[in-house]
Each structure stands twice: as C-alpha cells, then as structure tokens.
Design an enzyme around this catalytic site. Sequence first.
Site, PDB file in Angstrom:
ATOM      1  N   LYS A 166       8.536  -2.138   8.984  1.00 56.22           N
ATOM      2  CA  LYS A 166       9.346  -3.340   9.165  1.00 56.22           C
ATOM      3  C   LYS A 166      10.592  -2.996   9.985  1.00 56.22           C
ATOM      4  O   LYS A 166      11.322  -2.048   9.651  1.00 56.22           O
ATOM      5  CB  LYS A 166       9.748  -3.909   7.800  1.00 56.22           C
ATOM      6  N   GLU A 220       5.056  -6.432  16.532  1.00 57.00           N
ATOM      7  CA  GLU A 220       4.630  -7.699  15.915  1.00 57.00           C
ATOM      8  C   GLU A 220       5.803  -8.659  15.771  1.00 57.00           C
ATOM      9  O   GLU A 220       6.891  -8.254  15.356  1.00 57.00           O
ATOM     10  CB  GLU A 220       4.020  -7.374  14.552  1.00 57.00           C
ATOM     11  N   GLU A 246       0.907 -15.012  12.821  1.00 59.10           N
ATOM     12  CA  GLU A 246       0.827 -15.347  11.394  1.00 59.10           C
ATOM     13  C   GLU A 246       1.532 -16.670  11.095  1.00 59.10           C
ATOM     14  O   GLU A 246       1.350 -17.224  10.010  1.00 59.10           O
ATOM     15  CB  GLU A 246       1.409 -14.210  10.545  1.00 59.10           C
ATOM     16  N   ASP A 269      -3.586 -15.792   9.933  1.00 57.96           N
ATOM     17  CA  ASP A 269      -3.813 -15.538   8.513  1.00 57.96           C
ATOM     18  C   ASP A 269      -4.949 -16.464   8.072  1.00 57.96           C
ATOM     19  O   ASP A 269      -4.831 -17.687   8.197  1.00 57.96           O
ATOM     20  CB  ASP A 269      -2.539 -15.809   7.705  1.00 57.96           C
ATOM     21  N   HIS A 296      -3.696 -11.305   9.852  1.00 60.06           N
ATOM     22  CA  HIS A 296      -2.573 -11.098   8.938  1.00 60.06           C
ATOM     23  C   HIS A 296      -3.090 -11.290   7.511  1.00 60.06           C
ATOM     24  O   HIS A 296      -3.834 -12.229   7.245  1.00 60.06           O
ATOM     25  CB  HIS A 296      -1.487 -12.133   9.253  1.00 60.06           C
ATOM     26  N   GLU A 330      -5.217  -5.407   7.571  1.00 60.89           N
ATOM     27  CA  GLU A 330      -3.864  -5.213   7.046  1.00 60.89           C
ATOM     28  C   GLU A 330      -3.974  -5.022   5.532  1.00 60.89           C
ATOM     29  O   GLU A 330      -4.483  -5.894   4.822  1.00 60.89           O
ATOM     30  CB  GLU A 330      -2.981  -6.422   7.370  1.00 60.89           C
TER      31      GLU A 330
HETATM   32 MG    MG Z   1       3.969  -9.703  10.153  1.00 59.23          MG
END
Ligand code: MG
Length: 377
Positions: A166, A220, A246, A269, A296, A330
């Site tokens: 992240k 991302e 996403e 997603d 996602h 993921e």
């Molecule tokens: Mg993400």
Amino acid sequence: MKIKAIRTHILQAALSQPFAYSRAWYDSRTAMLVEIETDHGLVGWGECYGPAKMTAAVVESIAPWLIGEDPLRTDYLWQMVYGRLRDHGQKGVVIQGLSGIDIALWDIKGRHFGVPVHQLLGGALRTEVTAYATGLYRRKSGDPVAYLAEEAAGYVAEGFSAVKLKVGFGVHEDAATTRAVREAIGPRVALMVDANHAYDAVAAVKLGRMIEPCDIGWFEEPVPPEDVAGYRAVKSALSIPVAGGECEFTRFGFRDLFVKHALDIVQPDTCAAGGLSECKKIADMAEAFGIRYNPHVWGTGIAIAASLQLLAVLPPHTPLSLKPLEPILEFDRTEHPIRQAILIRPIEHDHGIVRVPDGTGLGIEIDRKALARFAVG
Ligand SMILES: [Mg+2]
C-alpha cells in the site's frame, strides 16, 4: 425450477489491531452475503463488495422482482434488473447488489447441472492460480519502513512469488517503503504498489519515477477513478504498468476505460462490477483491447471462490508467446475473522498457489454456525 426466497446476511467482526490504507483506518471487517433458495431446495451463495447495509437494501429491493423467476436464466435476469434500474443505478451500490445476486444464481446453476461454475463459463484453462499477497498496510505504531519489510519477507518465506504494498502516504515516504520492501523480498519476487487513488497525476508520476528502479509489477489506482485523463498521463509517463478498475462497473463503464487506453491491467471486482455474468463479458472485452485482467478481491471465501471460477477461464495475456502472462489471484492476508470461517473447507494457499474449487457451483459449502456468530443485529 423457480426462485423461492432471497436472503441477505450482514456480518461483522472486530479486528485485534486496526490497520490503514491511504484512505482510512479499518477496525472491523464486514461482509454482505446473498442467499438464494429455489423451490427445488437448491441454495446458492453470492457476496456484494461495498457498504453492507446499502447493498443489503439494494438486494432486498430487487428480490421481489426475482421471486418466481427461473434462476438458470442468468443473463435474462441481469438484463431485467439492470433495465429496471438503469435510470438510477448504472454504477455503485446498485450494481454491487446485482453482483451478489448474479453470483448466487451461478452457484445455483452449477449445482443444478452438477458441475463447477468454470465449466459453464467455457471450461477451465487451469486448475490452480498463482496468488499474490495483499497486505503491507499501516499500523498504529512502529516504523513502517521496518515493519513492512519484515512483513513482506514473511510472505516470501510462506512461498508467495508476488506481494502488493500500500502506498499513498506521501511520495517520499512511499519511495522509502517501496525500496525497503524490494530490498527485503529480493529481485525475483514480484512487487506491486497500490495508492488507492491517493494522488493526482503529477504526484503519481513523481512517485512512479522514484520507484521505477525497484522493478514494479504494476502501479494500482494512482489517481481517482473519475480522472481518466490522469490515468492516461500516468500511463504515458511511466514504464510501470498502470492498473485499476475496482471502482468501475459493468461492460459500459469498462468500455470507456478501454477505448481511452487508460490502463494496462484491469481489476474489476466480481462482487461489485456486475457479478460473474458481467465480469466474463468485461474480461472478453479486455482481451480484445490487449489489457491484462486480474480481479480485485477483498471479501470472504465466497468472493475468493467466485474470483477463482472466473480466473480459471481467463485466457493468458499474449497467448501465442512462449512465456504468456497468466492471470493471478489477489489473496488478502490482512486480518479478516469472517473470511475463511464461513467456509466448511477454507480456501488456502500452498506456497503462493491456490487451487480452483472443483466442486459443483462455486465449489464451497457455507458454515451456517459461523454466519450466526458474525451476524449483525
Ligand atoms: Mg486496490
């Protein structure tokens, strides 16, 4: 066979330690599951990504339109619901609600025909999928450069060949944590970064240039999802592949991203972008535009199982080359007390590889005692 009942399950669990990404802190995990029962006694399960109380309200509002309908007519039912809500819900929680319903219908369809969903989606190209570890979030205390490097090394020790960090905490801090994680995992493990749209294009390009030497697999959500021009600016400025999606919905939303060549890797997603019906269509479009598709995934075992059913049928990228790029799963490694607890047989990784469930439907069985344990209200 007819749809007899549609039920929603809002689940919640407190976390032992809060964690943060660039937008917010988490101190609990929630889930919104959809259960559809037929008059033949078959039950299918789906899951909605997004704010649980809102998606539950959407599903409960849609439910009366579906009672008495044939659950096998998945495309017809998708179109019927989308058509009735087109004026009010082309994106967002309406489509997230429809996604959970669609996944549950596919689960019923697979169970009805006695085959896994991937067989009905066209047949599996693979029986297992490489997973990447999603983790490397921020904690309340400690030096992120130190604890993120240590956490990343732990994923490599578990056998993961790819990890995602992240970012979005300021470009200089992000560059420092990215370098530390790359150092900790060595040169052969893939490293991706995810800003969760924390930056504008100027800052994203600045960060991208600073971390280009770290061999980044993808960058991302560098910029807000509405800023398609920003995506294009980042993509043209960097050698790092740009990923996102996403926060996008349906074939219509993704069409606009694809024709504008805003992305190298698209990440719908399955529990948000329209369910299995719609994500298969988005994946087919992505292939035609030469865009890699890696879903996602941020949910319970139902979301993981649905994603694996789709991943099983996705074509490799550049399929004629000797070393094609396979789609990857993921695999959220952050604390989520509900995630595997609701499955009778958890979906685990083995040295960073996850098997595609090969039972009927989604290939999972739900533990109703766990549902009761996490039920809200
Ligand atoms: Mg993400």
